[in-house]
Enzyme design. Structure first.
Site, PDB file in Angstrom:
ATOM      1  N   GLY B  71       0.811  -1.211   0.000  1.00  0.00           N
ATOM      2  CA  GLY B  71       0.000   0.000   0.000  1.00  0.00           C
ATOM      3  C   GLY B  71       0.846   1.263   0.000  1.00  0.00           C
ATOM      4  CB  THR B  72       3.979   2.126   1.751  1.00  0.00           C
ATOM      5  OG1 THR B  72       3.421   1.931   3.058  1.00  0.00           O
ATOM      6  CG2 THR B  72       4.954   3.290   1.782  1.00  0.00           C
ATOM      7  CG  ASN B 151      -4.921   4.260   8.988  1.00  0.00           C
ATOM      8  OD1 ASN B 151      -5.293   5.241   8.327  1.00  0.00           O
ATOM      9  ND2 ASN B 151      -3.885   4.296   9.784  1.00  0.00           N
ATOM     10  CB  SER B 205      -1.936  -3.080   1.330  1.00  0.00           C
ATOM     11  OG  SER B 205      -0.887  -3.809   1.921  1.00  0.00           O
ATOM     12  CB  CYS B 331       5.098   8.090  24.254  1.00  0.00           C
ATOM     13  SG  CYS B 331       6.208   9.092  25.229  1.00  0.00           S
TER      14      CYS B 331
HETATM   15  C1  LIG Z   1      -4.852   3.324   5.006  1.00  0.00           C
HETATM   16  C2  LIG Z   1      -3.530   2.676   4.748  1.00  0.00           C
HETATM   17  N1  LIG Z   1      -2.803   3.030   3.673  1.00  0.00           N
HETATM   18  C3  LIG Z   1      -1.625   2.470   3.401  1.00  0.00           C
HETATM   19  C4  LIG Z   1      -1.093   1.493   4.202  1.00  0.00           C
HETATM   20  C5  LIG Z   1       0.260   0.953   3.854  1.00  0.00           C
HETATM   21  O1  LIG Z   1       0.232  -0.297   3.233  1.00  0.00           O
HETATM   22  P1  LIG Z   1       1.471  -1.298   3.391  1.00  0.00           P
HETATM   23  O2  LIG Z   1       1.445  -1.728   4.812  1.00  0.00           O
HETATM   24  O3  LIG Z   1       1.195  -2.424   2.467  1.00  0.00           O
HETATM   25  O4  LIG Z   1       2.697  -0.557   3.042  1.00  0.00           O
HETATM   26  C6  LIG Z   1      -1.819   1.072   5.328  1.00  0.00           C
HETATM   27  C7  LIG Z   1      -1.351   0.010   6.243  1.00  0.00           C
HETATM   28  O5  LIG Z   1      -0.324   0.045   6.854  1.00  0.00           O
HETATM   29  C8  LIG Z   1      -3.062   1.686   5.619  1.00  0.00           C
HETATM   30  O6  LIG Z   1      -3.774   1.342   6.679  1.00  0.00           O
END
Ligand SMILES: Cc1ncc(COP(=O)(O)O)c(C=O)c1O
Ligand SMILES: Cc1ncc(COP(=O)(O)O)c(C=O)c1O
Lengths: 127, 412, 412, 127
Positions: B71-72, B151, B205, B331
């Protein structure tokens, strides 16, 4: 960021938690950076800490350091308690993550503040 | 010790059926999908099948799916890929205050490089308003990037409405405006249809839907052109270089197929248990606040702020009793980082620090929830007993009682 | 049908022991390494262990290892990460003519964005000369990126010498010059030691050493700063965002440990079989040329040009008999693309189009090679019988015989 | 880029491979873009192709198209052979990948060139 077993035990079963109603000395300190709080109340007699109780708000290291501190200083002389170091507190918890040293610093600061307040009140009484 | 995993928004276990689908592609069927020979063709065919399944999950076409490492990377490719490609046409981006760190981080980095970013508020329900999007639109806006579901609090954003807005703008002759949505949390937990949403780009992802970590996809509507970010080889129609992660891709495909088939059962199951959890917590623990819109949200997630205490302490206490949850506050490095998401709801630092996310999965059971309802109230109570904030509040309330001869104030 | 896989430079099967190490991290131990709770800590510990193993393979420290999605991403991060970070100090890059498409592609893209690229020749042995590197150095050179071993002909480049050169330059007070090497093909097939090489950055890919596709690493010497390319989250000490691909990373670690332990056996085994293959082919097939330096090369690889025929036809003929090999030439999109690597050796198009790469693995057997030696000569012969180039050459040779009453000309 | 079974069979067992020594018609054509070559030799009698033999150098589609072409035109009238289309050749191979259509084009061009050469030589003879 793994915590030691002793650390977790302090979290699960905090030592000396609470507040002494008619404390001889007390202090509440806030870490200005992160807002964590530690409150310490002490019963003192004959220059020795008879009872120590703590309350804490904040991240787990702050809670654990409060617990370790309160347990450690009970029975200490005022001088000894004033000399408790961050390292001693961290050692009592089997180490703290590098980024969490501020919690031990808050504990040290709070006990000194409480003892300073006690000294000041003695001073006031003498006067 | 009994272990209850309520952190499915962080990651999910790989489904047994998915593991079985993928294992042959680690061992006998190990070819590189770019190879011409038998081993390669076998891998290529498997990648194609998986791509079709991923496409079907979101009602896209297979060639609109770019497979990548998660996802990143999908968010990075979507945003940088678009804005670098049309930098000559405008450098304004609209996003929200509650994006995942990947979107937030990319926008921050672009801001340093000269792009302008408008970050929309989400109000106390955690939902972006369409009017705010409309008002933020400028002639030089090239991208709207708002997540489909958050998330941390699970709120669902009005992406379809934004899609309609973008299409209106296009109908008026505007050519360089695109809509991206991060659907990483949404996929497999609500229907996701790129035609309904009207988005141009959408991130997925695999590890949020019972497939392994390290694989994901970006939907790129045909005719949308991107500047590739990971260069090398001709893979993914020149949109993303690198040897395809065949076993992970196969797993992603299998998981997507299962997610599609089982979607409504999963939703019903998770929602029922989530509601059971929330009712139970509300009945047993005073001084809590549920975060995020009550209905416009994902079915598997509950975010609760526990007053007077800090989230990580609660998290660790629960963990010691086998319950895995997460907290948005962290933290770290000695500085206060209360959850920016909860802060964006207008809550104070104490509420932001005391927030806990419970995220259920398709395999969560009634017993799991009952166990949590057994251990959670005690854990909260123990931490509160330690908390100077709680003691101060108790004292205040006692005064109220003493002064007004009234009952204890209700949960704040 | 008997299947013989001689395409280990394209990818390798995952070792059974590696599969076993990774499977628990798909199922029970599925946590996200960023989570604070038990599941997360279990994953974190596994990632740390794997990172140590990868570091050990190249004599680096664990915190010098950035885990990412493969060799392509490693090359992208290394090159773009360095040159974007020091763009103010210079924009000249030195590379070679025989880099993998990831390095080549990134350099080409940077060239379009204003960087200057010097691409060093490799002469007929496929090896870069240190004198050429020295001569190419300019005051504004910020990066030398030359692969440790080539993927198509296996030649080993003098990286340690380049490392010494860079250190000399540093000793003279030069501050903004770094050395990157793509060791994707080298790792697990020759000793790779970042201290011996003196490089600042080194790319690895797991799937070339019996771990899954879709995971790799970049060695980044401490004190070397990079502009991150994949942004989001705090993973990998802010150098690479994205949820760690725990199962793949665990597999990578296990494979790295095996590669280290078994390195010398693997080398001996592959080299013996490779030499057997080459001797056998030379004895059975006329009109061939071995490509690349005879000794300064990887032990598992043999690249042979077969005159008069084109590589893909031979590849498919071999494939139909169960033998998987690869060819650098690819007649795609209707345009001639003879292997740029073989062309860089100074060979003509026919030689570049007729080249075949045989790449052995640790599990290749004597019987595999014997089988290839049985089917290959026939396949070559069949294709040559079809080839007008061959018929022309035969006619020419017949003339020579007729004219000079001489024996047939020896293999050209 | 998967090839059909028929395609592969043409590769493995080319039909009508070779060269006719005293051909009535022949042509060799090169694809200028990629250097692929196709050589065709024909025996012709009574306006009909009696034998057709091909040689090819280049990527697999060029080889397969040569084979398919030579097989297909044997027995055809000159007119029919002149009308063989790329599509017919591709069909005979159960399809060609989009990017490989140039191979069928080369085959069509080569057979027409051979037949043109034959017509020209007739023409010369008549003259
Ligand atoms: C909303 C959202 N976007 C992107 C990501 C990133 O995806 P990945 O963990 O596959 O890099 C996540 C999860 O970590 C997520 O919850
Ligand atoms: C020399 C070289 N560099 C880089 C790569 C790319 O690595 P990956 O396949 O993991 O993207 C490869 C293999 O394809 C390679 O052989």
């Amino acid at each position: 960021m793994t915590y030691s077993d002793i650390f977790k035990d302090h979290l699960a079963s905090p030592r000396n938690a609470g507040e002494i109603p008619d404390a001889d000395a007390s202090a509440e300190r806030i870490n200005p950076v992160c807002g964590d709080r530690l409150r310490l109340t002490l019963l003192i007699s004959d220059g020795r800490i008879e009872r120590a109780r703590f309350l804490a708000y904040g991240c787990p290291p702050t809670l654990a350091c409060g617990s370790a501190l309160a347990e450690m200083i009970e029975g200490m002389t005022i001088e000894a308690a004033r000399c408790v170091s961050r390292q001693q507190i961290a050692d009592a918890l089997d180490g703290l993550p590098a980024r969490k040293q501020h919690a031990a610093a808050l504990a040290v600061e709070t006990v000194r503040a409480a003892l300073d307040a006690e000294r000041d009140s003695d001073f006031v009484m003498v006067k | 010790m009994r272990r209850v995993y309520l952190d499915n928004s962080a990651t999910t276990p790989v489904d047994r059926r998915v593991v079985e689908a993928m294992i042959p592609y680690l061992t006998e069927k190990f070819g590189n999908a770019s190879s011409v020979h038998f081993f390669g063709q076998e891998a290529r065919a498997a990648v194609d099948r998986a791509r079709r399944e991923v496409a079907l999950l979101i009602n896209a076409r297979p060639n609109e799916i770019v497979l990548l490492s998660g996802g990143t990377e999908a968010n990075n490719l979507a945003i940088r890929g678009i804005v670098e490609n049309v930098a000559d046409h405008g450098r304004h981006i609209i996003t929200s205050l509650i994006e995942h760190s990947a979107v937030r981080g990319v926008c921050d980095a672009l801001e340093k490089r000269g792009w302008e970013i408008t970050r929309l508020p989400v109000y106390d329900d955690g939902v972006v308003r369409l009017d705010d999007v409309r008002a933020a639109l400028r002639p030089d806006t090239v991208l709207i990037t708002v997540m489909l579901a958050n998330n941390e609090i699970g709120t669902i954003q009005p992406i379809a409405e934004m899609g309609a807005l973008v299409r209106e703008e296009r109908a008026r002759g505007r050519r360089h405006l695109w809509l991206h949505t991060d659907a990483v949390q949404a996929a497999g937990r609500m229907p996701v249809d790129v035609e309904v949403l009207g988005c141009d780009l959408l991130s997925l992802s695999a590890h949020k839907l019972y497939a392994p970590k390290g694989v994901g996809a970006l939907f790129v509507r045909r005719s949308v052109r991107l500047t590739p970010q990971n260069i090398g080889g001709h893979q993914e129609r020149e949109r993303r270089g690198g040897t395809e992660a065949v076993p992970s891709v196969v797993a992603f495909g299998a998981a997507a197929a299962l997610a599609r088939e089982e979607l409504s059962q999963r939703i019903d199951h998770m929602q029922r248990l989530r509601d059971h959890l929330e009712t139970g917590v509300a009945a047993r623990v005073p001084d809590i606040v549920f975060n995020g819109h009550r209905t416009q949200r994902l079915p598997h997630l509950s975010n609760i702020s526990f007053r007077f205490i800090e989230g990580e302490g609660l998290l660790i206490n629960l963990d010691m009793q086998g319950v895995a949850v997460s907290t948005g506050s962290a933290c770290s490095s000695g500085s206060l980082e209360p959850s920016p998401i909860i802060r964006a709801l207008g809550r104070d630092d104490e509420m932001a620090r005391g927030s806990i996310r419970f995220s259920l999965g398709k395999d969560t059971t009634d017993e799991d929830i009952d166990y949590v309802l057994e251990v959670l109230p005690r854990a909260v109570e123990n931490l509160r007993r330690l908390s100077p904030l709680y003691q101060h509040a108790l004292a205040d309330r006692a005064c109220v009682v003493a002064d007004e001869k009234d009952v204890l104030a209700p949960a704040i």
